[in-house]
Enzyme design. Structure first.
Site, PDB file in Angstrom:
ATOM      1  N   TYR A 107      80.297 -77.101 -30.232  1.00 41.03           N
ATOM      2  CA  TYR A 107      81.107 -76.618 -29.131  1.00 41.03           C
ATOM      3  C   TYR A 107      80.393 -76.663 -27.777  1.00 41.03           C
ATOM      4  O   TYR A 107      80.967 -77.134 -26.798  1.00 41.03           O
ATOM      5  CB  TYR A 107      81.640 -75.193 -29.361  1.00 41.03           C
ATOM      6  CG  TYR A 107      82.549 -74.734 -28.230  1.00 41.03           C
ATOM      7  CD1 TYR A 107      83.868 -75.177 -28.164  1.00 41.03           C
ATOM      8  CD2 TYR A 107      82.078 -73.911 -27.210  1.00 41.03           C
ATOM      9  CE1 TYR A 107      84.687 -74.806 -27.105  1.00 41.03           C
ATOM     10  CE2 TYR A 107      82.888 -73.541 -26.155  1.00 41.03           C
ATOM     11  CZ  TYR A 107      84.195 -73.986 -26.101  1.00 41.03           C
ATOM     12  OH  TYR A 107      84.998 -73.628 -25.064  1.00 41.03           O
ATOM     13  N   TYR A 133      71.381 -82.794 -39.145  1.00 41.31           N
ATOM     14  CA  TYR A 133      72.745 -83.121 -39.568  1.00 41.31           C
ATOM     15  C   TYR A 133      73.559 -83.487 -38.339  1.00 41.31           C
ATOM     16  O   TYR A 133      73.778 -82.664 -37.453  1.00 41.31           O
ATOM     17  CB  TYR A 133      73.348 -81.918 -40.309  1.00 41.31           C
ATOM     18  CG  TYR A 133      74.770 -82.100 -40.804  1.00 41.31           C
ATOM     19  CD1 TYR A 133      75.390 -83.349 -40.878  1.00 41.31           C
ATOM     20  CD2 TYR A 133      75.506 -80.984 -41.206  1.00 41.31           C
ATOM     21  CE1 TYR A 133      76.692 -83.479 -41.335  1.00 41.31           C
ATOM     22  CE2 TYR A 133      76.813 -81.113 -41.674  1.00 41.31           C
ATOM     23  CZ  TYR A 133      77.397 -82.362 -41.730  1.00 41.31           C
ATOM     24  OH  TYR A 133      78.691 -82.493 -42.180  1.00 41.31           O
ATOM     25  N   ILE A 203      74.972 -86.748 -49.044  1.00 44.11           N
ATOM     26  CA  ILE A 203      75.350 -85.346 -49.229  1.00 44.11           C
ATOM     27  C   ILE A 203      76.869 -85.357 -49.291  1.00 44.11           C
ATOM     28  O   ILE A 203      77.539 -85.608 -48.293  1.00 44.11           O
ATOM     29  CB  ILE A 203      74.800 -84.453 -48.112  1.00 44.11           C
ATOM     30  CG1 ILE A 203      73.265 -84.436 -48.195  1.00 44.11           C
ATOM     31  CG2 ILE A 203      75.353 -83.029 -48.239  1.00 44.11           C
ATOM     32  CD1 ILE A 203      72.577 -83.629 -47.112  1.00 44.11           C
TER      33      ILE A 203
END
Length: 292
Positions: A107, A133, A203
């Site tokens: 954000y 990530y 993942i």
């Protein structure tokens, strides 16, 4: 332990929204049985955004306890405030977790220098291995290869879960990071191609319900047997896509319940139950996969 099929584990909840211990145990046992290489506990698929920090820590520690060293546990520790990410990371020191998975701040859209300073600060405040990530579609910011290269110089930043969907990133990153830096896909639909281009694994959301198949697919691919890997991946292809017809983890939780892996597909607002149209599409994908 950080190669092959790593599951981004869902967080099973009871009808009132509390954590369902028996379903969590069932999921962990399922992944141990099917040779999933590691579990990510309370990543974004685990609904980290709607769990309190106390619940977050509790579920990771419960996962560790149930796993009982049978499978490595990676803790999701990302946050959009650097101080919060550091505090969460430090909470798991000496706990027995194998590594942390730290998503880019969401954000607030930091600059590349802001991203560098964020992960640098986390790295300098812990000895735990850190996996970056990058998932721009969910966070609103993109961790670029040049910044990844700078961060790879830190001893405990060991790799990245790359989920931008841009396969050209693999070669770009490989050229400018240290040799043992791990490249792990964060996108089931392109994971096989990702491995063929030099990645070490995925993942996976799909692995929540297709653990054996994802393990086999990754194992074949890492051995260079792409014929058998593609045969499995083709069967899973509709599932890879259908699991994102509505926001993750709405579809995967519904399928996990349908397959008896969890007791309820409870979600917390603002996540809402799967639509009737979504159920039809998921049923078709499951039938096509033909692994029940």
């Amino acid at each position: 332990m950080f190669t092959g099929s790593i599951v981004a584990l869902i967080t099973p909840m009871n009808k009132s929204g509390g954590i369902c211990h028996s379903s969590l145990k069932n999921l962990i046992d399922y992944h141990v049985l099917n040779k999933t290489t590691a579990i990510v506990s309370i990543g974004t698929t685990g609904e980290s955004a709607t769990l309190s920090q106390e619940e977050h820590i509790k579920v990771v520690m419960l996962t560790l306890e149930i796993a009982n060293q049978r499978i490595p546990i990676i803790a999701g520790t990302g946050a959009n405030a650097t101080t919060e990410a550091i505090a969460l990371t430090k909470r798991f020191e000496k706990s027995g977790i194998a590594a942390c998975l730290s998503v880019t701040p969401y954000y607030n859209k930091p600059t590349q220098e802001g991203l560098y300073q964020h992960f640098k600060a986390i790295s300098e405040n812990t000895d735990l291995p850190q996996i970056l990530y990058n998932v721009p579609s969910r966070t609103g910011c993109d961790l670029l290869p040049s910044t990844i290269s700078r961060l790879s110089q830190f001893k405990n930043i060991i790799g990245i879960k790359e989920a931008s969907g841009d396969l050209s990133r693999i070669n770009q990153i490989k050229k400018i990071v240290k040799n043992n830096f791990l490249l792990i896909s964060g996108d089931d639909a392109t994971a096989l191609d990702f491995i063929q281009l030099g990645g070490q694994g995925v993942i996976s959301v799909t692995a929540n319900i297709a653990a054996k198949e994802m393990t086999k697919m990754c194992s074949y691919a890492l051995k260079g047997d792409f014929k058998n890997a593609r045969y499995i991946n083709e069967r899973l292809s509709l599932l890879h896509e259908a699991l994102f017809i509505e926001s993750n983890p709405i579809p995967i939780k519904w399928l996990a319940k349908k397959m008896g892996l969890i007791q309820n597909d409870t979600l917390r607002l603002p996540m809402t139950p799967i639509s009737s149209a979504g159920k039809v599409q998921l049923e078709k994908a499951l039938q096509y996969a033909n692994f029940q």
